[in-house]
Design a protein around this motif. Structure first.
Motif, PDB file in Angstrom:
ATOM      1  N   GLY A   7       0.818  -1.206   0.000  1.00 20.95           N
ATOM      2  CA  GLY A   7       0.000   0.000   0.000  1.00 20.95           C
ATOM      3  C   GLY A   7       0.851   1.255   0.000  1.00 20.95           C
ATOM      4  O   GLY A   7       0.521   2.247  -0.654  1.00 20.95           O
ATOM      5  N   MET A   8       1.996   1.221   0.720  1.00 18.17           N
ATOM      6  CA  MET A   8       2.883   2.379   0.746  1.00 18.17           C
ATOM      7  C   MET A   8       3.473   2.644  -0.631  1.00 18.17           C
ATOM      8  O   MET A   8       3.630   3.795  -1.056  1.00 18.17           O
ATOM      9  N   ILE A   9       3.822   1.557  -1.358  1.00 15.39           N
ATOM     10  CA  ILE A   9       4.377   1.723  -2.709  1.00 15.39           C
ATOM     11  C   ILE A   9       3.362   2.388  -3.605  1.00 15.39           C
ATOM     12  O   ILE A   9       3.655   3.335  -4.345  1.00 15.39           O
ATOM     13  N   ASP A 168      21.809  -9.209   5.385  1.00 13.36           N
ATOM     14  CA  ASP A 168      22.763  -8.487   4.540  1.00 13.36           C
ATOM     15  C   ASP A 168      22.114  -7.322   3.803  1.00 13.36           C
ATOM     16  O   ASP A 168      22.798  -6.392   3.372  1.00 13.36           O
ATOM     17  N   VAL A 169      20.807  -7.360   3.617  1.00 10.37           N
ATOM     18  CA  VAL A 169      20.120  -6.349   2.816  1.00 10.37           C
ATOM     19  C   VAL A 169      19.963  -5.062   3.638  1.00 10.37           C
ATOM     20  O   VAL A 169      19.533  -5.107   4.794  1.00 10.37           O
ATOM     21  N   THR A 170      20.328  -3.926   3.029  1.00  7.63           N
ATOM     22  CA  THR A 170      20.245  -2.628   3.699  1.00  7.63           C
ATOM     23  C   THR A 170      19.047  -1.853   3.181  1.00  7.63           C
ATOM     24  O   THR A 170      18.864  -1.709   1.967  1.00  7.63           O
ATOM     25  N   GLU A 171      18.230  -1.352   4.098  1.00  8.15           N
ATOM     26  CA  GLU A 171      17.025  -0.611   3.740  1.00  8.15           C
ATOM     27  C   GLU A 171      17.391   0.650   2.953  1.00  8.15           C
ATOM     28  O   GLU A 171      18.259   1.434   3.371  1.00  8.15           O
ATOM     29  N   ASP A 218      13.791   7.381 -11.388  1.00  9.33           N
ATOM     30  CA  ASP A 218      14.499   7.255 -10.116  1.00  9.33           C
ATOM     31  C   ASP A 218      13.765   7.958  -8.977  1.00  9.33           C
ATOM     32  O   ASP A 218      13.847   7.543  -7.819  1.00  9.33           O
ATOM     33  N   SER A 219      13.014   9.024  -9.297  1.00 11.31           N
ATOM     34  CA  SER A 219      12.305   9.757  -8.243  1.00 11.31           C
ATOM     35  C   SER A 219      11.033   9.042  -7.802  1.00 11.31           C
ATOM     36  O   SER A 219      10.424   9.411  -6.802  1.00 11.31           O
ATOM     37  N   ALA A 220      10.602   7.994  -8.553  1.00 10.97           N
ATOM     38  CA  ALA A 220       9.350   7.312  -8.233  1.00 10.97           C
ATOM     39  C   ALA A 220       9.560   5.967  -7.551  1.00 10.97           C
ATOM     40  O   ALA A 220       8.595   5.267  -7.260  1.00 10.97           O
ATOM     41  N   PHE A 221      10.812   5.591  -7.302  1.00  8.54           N
ATOM     42  CA  PHE A 221      11.051   4.283  -6.674  1.00  8.54           C
ATOM     43  C   PHE A 221      12.147   4.407  -5.626  1.00  8.54           C
ATOM     44  O   PHE A 221      13.233   4.932  -5.897  1.00  8.54           O
ATOM     45  N   LYS A 222      11.872   3.896  -4.418  1.00 12.65           N
ATOM     46  CA  LYS A 222      12.867   3.817  -3.359  1.00 12.65           C
ATOM     47  C   LYS A 222      12.852   2.399  -2.811  1.00 12.65           C
ATOM     48  O   LYS A 222      11.807   1.888  -2.411  1.00 12.65           O
TER      49      LYS A 222
END
Length: 750
Positions: A7-9, A168-171, A218-222
């Motif tokens: 939902g946040m995405i 290992d995965v970094t937020e 790039d501005s639409a995905f984090k």
């Protein structure tokens, strides 16, 4: 929890889309579409050249489809695919929604996948390489984006992700662990994204059972850790593309009024930074759609404080394409910026301003006088340089150079400013030698060449023509063992001669220095003698006009870094007319080297150089100086002492013990005999330099072919050098303080 992240995405993407919509509509106070054409669809603005019907778009490549009965956004058909549009900007960007490539496995190994994501944009669109990123989310997989540019060049970019555990995965970080990102190549019009799992993918399926790859704004995905599992619910993501109205440049299309797209009166054409096609934009001070007639509307900058920089006290007046600022009464200035309006001074301040003006005028007058004085001084200096140039034969030298064909070997006429700059105004720290004929400075020219600049002590005004002749001839001497004369400067009271710079010093400095002398073994000294003799033979016999050096000595024999001879200092040289065997001249030379016959008769011949060379041979054999007042009376003159010990069969007393070896006594004997011949009192009894050079060259060749050694020469050597060797040597004496002599002769001339 997964549903909340999903939902946040969706919320983030929706917020991004709404912001773009607001930004687009904020400037829509002007028409963006043609008359009777829809300017929006599903809440998305549709500016011309885009449109939904033939009369509303500029060409089929800009045709959009729209379902006006629903709220669906418009779609762009690029030849193979219909892309939903979320934003169109007149700045040349369009945002499309594209699908995601993915591959997933469940715990039973059952696979579900969409292996590839493809985008074909046609001939007027390219993927924006700065706004988008090629992104890969997942573990133990490889993703590749490959495509073609507008120039039909194939490009490809790949990424790899690895994960050993979820820890290992970094937020929020795409560093290759769980997520990877890279920029898109420039000018890509078509691309395809593919995924390939690595063999160890089953090790991570419990926390990352899917791999996703896509190109995204790039501005639409984090990136989030939860993206490892929930991106399969996202069907598409935005991609920013660049569009051009034509695929030609402004220069080529601006003259074609039938196809030129920038039709608004106040519009201009520009080429994008990619160099592909062209776009249109409104000129400064105008806003609107440059692709429509009267589409660029004047901006009323005065209606918004943020659009102008008029001072708070000033009034703003809008003009076509600009604005003006006017200060109120009793204020002055242009009305712009913080200091745009200043109060006018009281009337009684005018007197003060007048006084200030007078003071400024006086200062300007003084500055003018100073500048005039400096200009007159410069003119006087240039006039003086011209006077010296003519006085020293500059005009004559120019005439001689003009009659010759230009060549790299031709003498260069340097200016005085060039040589002053090269020598730091002839500073004493640049002096590298002094002699009876002048001072030598080291200099570095503007082209980084290091040179030796000789500044003469005297010049005979009656011999200027002969001096110029000698400069021209000497500059053309092209011999590997001669220091080359590069040119001269005639703008000083005495001429300056510019030679190539030899950095390893003189033969004298090597012979009479204990440390350096050890490096001069017999073979090296013999080579030095042969090369020097070859130069003098060339000057006497092979030059276009025979030249007598007139000052042959070890101080004028330079050595380069390979100990190769460079004969220098032709300051006392004389050109010999071909029909004359001798010249009557003032006696010039260096004590210890001077030909006794020349000193007595004033008759200068080639044999005068032969005598001086004989003394140099003695220096090479003995290591002693030609003249030293620190030795006993009978040993002051090296040549006289040599003839004395030779007559007494005591030659071994003065041979330099540094060169004595088991196999070179024959050669030393031969050189001693040759020196004796050169030192004959009568010039006619001396050999020519050509004969001397041939003898020394032959001596070197016989050494190379030692089987040809003459037994008789060995016997003669034994008679010259007896066995009572006592090892005495003259090395180490100080040089004399005066090394030149000038003897005026009543009938002599120069």
């Amino acid at each position: 929890m997964h549903s909340s992240i999903f939902g946040m995405i969706i919320f983030t993407f929706t917020l991004w889309s709404s912001q773009k919509l607001v930004l687009s509509s904020s400037h829509n106070d002007f028409p963006i579409a043609k008359p009777n054409c829809n300017d929006s669809c599903g809440g998305i603005s549709i500016p011309f050249p885009f449109g939904t019907t033939p009369q509303c778009y500029i060409s089929p490549e800009f045709r959009l489809t729209c379902n006006h009965t629903s709220s669906d956004p418009p779609k762009l058909f690029t030849g193979e695919t219909n892309f939903e549009i979320t934003d169109i900007s007149l700045d040349g960007q369009i945002t499309l929604l594209n699908s995601i490539a993915y591959e997933c496995f469940n715990s039973n190994g059952i696979r579900s996948s969409n292996f590839s994501e493809e985008m074909r944009l046609g001939s007027y669109l390219t993927v924006n390489h700065t706004a988008n990123k090629f992104t890969m989310v997942g573990c133990s997989a490889i993703a590749v984006v490959s495509g073609a540019t507008i120039a039909n060049q194939v490009v490809a970019t790949a990424g790899v992700t690895q994960c050993s555990s979820e820890v290992d995965v970094t937020e929020g970080t795409c560093n290759g662990v769980g997520c990877f990102q890279v920029e898109i190549p420039q000018n890509v019009s078509d691309y395809i994204v593919t995924i390939q799992r690595l063999p160890n993918y089953t090790n991570t399926w419990n926390f990352s059972n899917c791999t996703y790859a896509f190109v995204v704004d790039d501005s639409a995905f984090k990136f989030s850790k939860d993206n490892l599992t929930n991106l399969s619910r996202v069907k598409s993501l935005p991609v920013v593309a660049d569009w051009v109205v034509r695929n030609e440049t402004c220069h080529k299309t601006i003259s074609n009024t039938a196809t030129y797209a920038c039709v608004s009166v106040n519009s201009t054409c520009y080429n994008p930074t990619s160099g592909y096609g062209y776009r249109c934009r409104c000129k400064d001070g105008f806003l609107g759609n440059p692709y429509l007639f009267q589409g660029c509307i004047d901006i009323d900058e005065c209606s918004n404080q943020t659009l102008h920089d008029c001072n708070k006290k000033a009034s703003c007046t809008n003009t076509i394409g600009n604005y003006t600022c006017t200060c109120p009464e009793n204020y002055e200035g242009d009305g712009r910026g913080e200091d745009g309006c200043k109060e006018k001074p009281p009337k009684d301040m005018k007197i003060t301003y007048v006084l200030i003006g007078v003071i400024i005028g006086v200062i300007c007058l003084l500055l003018g006088i100073i500048l005039l004085y400096l200009d007159l001084k410069r003119r006087s200096h240039n006039k003086m340089k011209r006077k010296f140039f003519l006085q020293n034969g500059g005009h004559l030298l120019q005439e001689k150079l003009a009659t010759r064909e230009a060549s790299p070997d031709m003498v260069t006429i340097f200016t005085s400013s060039e040589l002053e700059k090269a020598t730091n105004s002839f500073h004493n720290s640049m002096i590298i030698g002094r002699g009876g004929f002048g001072t030598v400075y080291k200099g570095v020219l503007a082209d980084a060449r290091t040179v030796a600049i000789k500044r003469s002590i005297r010049v005979d005004p009656t011999q200027i023509e002969q001096f110029i002749n000698e400069v021209v001839v000497l500059s053309q001497i092209n011999h590997r063992n001669v220091v080359r004369l590069l040119g001269c400067c005639l703008e000083k009271d005495v001429p300056l001669l510019v030679y190539e710079f030899i950095s390893n010093g003189t033969l004298s400095s090597h012979l009479h220095n204990e440390a350096k002398a050890h490096a001069l073994d017999w073979n090296t000294r013999l080579k030095i003698a042969a090369e020097t003799a070859g130069v003098l033979s060339y000057l006497h016999s092979s030059a276009s006009t025979p030249i007598i050096h007139r000052d042959v000595k070890s101080d004028n024999i330079l050595l380069d870094h390979t100990l190769t001879v460079k004969v220098s200092d032709f300051g006392a040289s004389k050109l010999v007319p071909i029909d004359l065997d001798q010249l009557t001249t003032v006696v010039l030379g260096t004590l210890g080297y001077l030909d006794p016959e020349y000193m007595l008769t004033n008759q200068l011949t080639e044999k005068s150089d032969v005598y001086s060379f004989g003394v140099v041979l003695l220096e090479l054999v003995t290591g002693r100086k030609a003249l030293s007042f620190n030795r006993p009376v009978e040993e002051k003159s090296l040549s006289n002492y040599f003839l004395y010990v030779l007559k007494q069969d005591l030659l071994v007393k003065i041979i330099d013990e540094k060169i004595v070896g088991l196999g070179n006594m024959e050669q030393i004997s031969t050189v001693c005999k040759l020196a004796k011949e050169c030192l004959n009192v009568k010039g006619e009894d001396r050999p020519s330099m050509k004969e001397v050079a041939m003898e020394l060259e032959g001596l070197i060749l016989r050494e190379k072919h030692s089987w040809a050694t003459n037994v008789d020469d060995v016997e003669e050597m034994k008679s010259l050098i007896p066995n009572d060797h006592d090892g005495t040597s003259g090395v180490g004496y100080d040089s004399i303080s005066m090394d030149h002599i000038v003897l005026p002769i009543n009938d002599g001339g120069r």
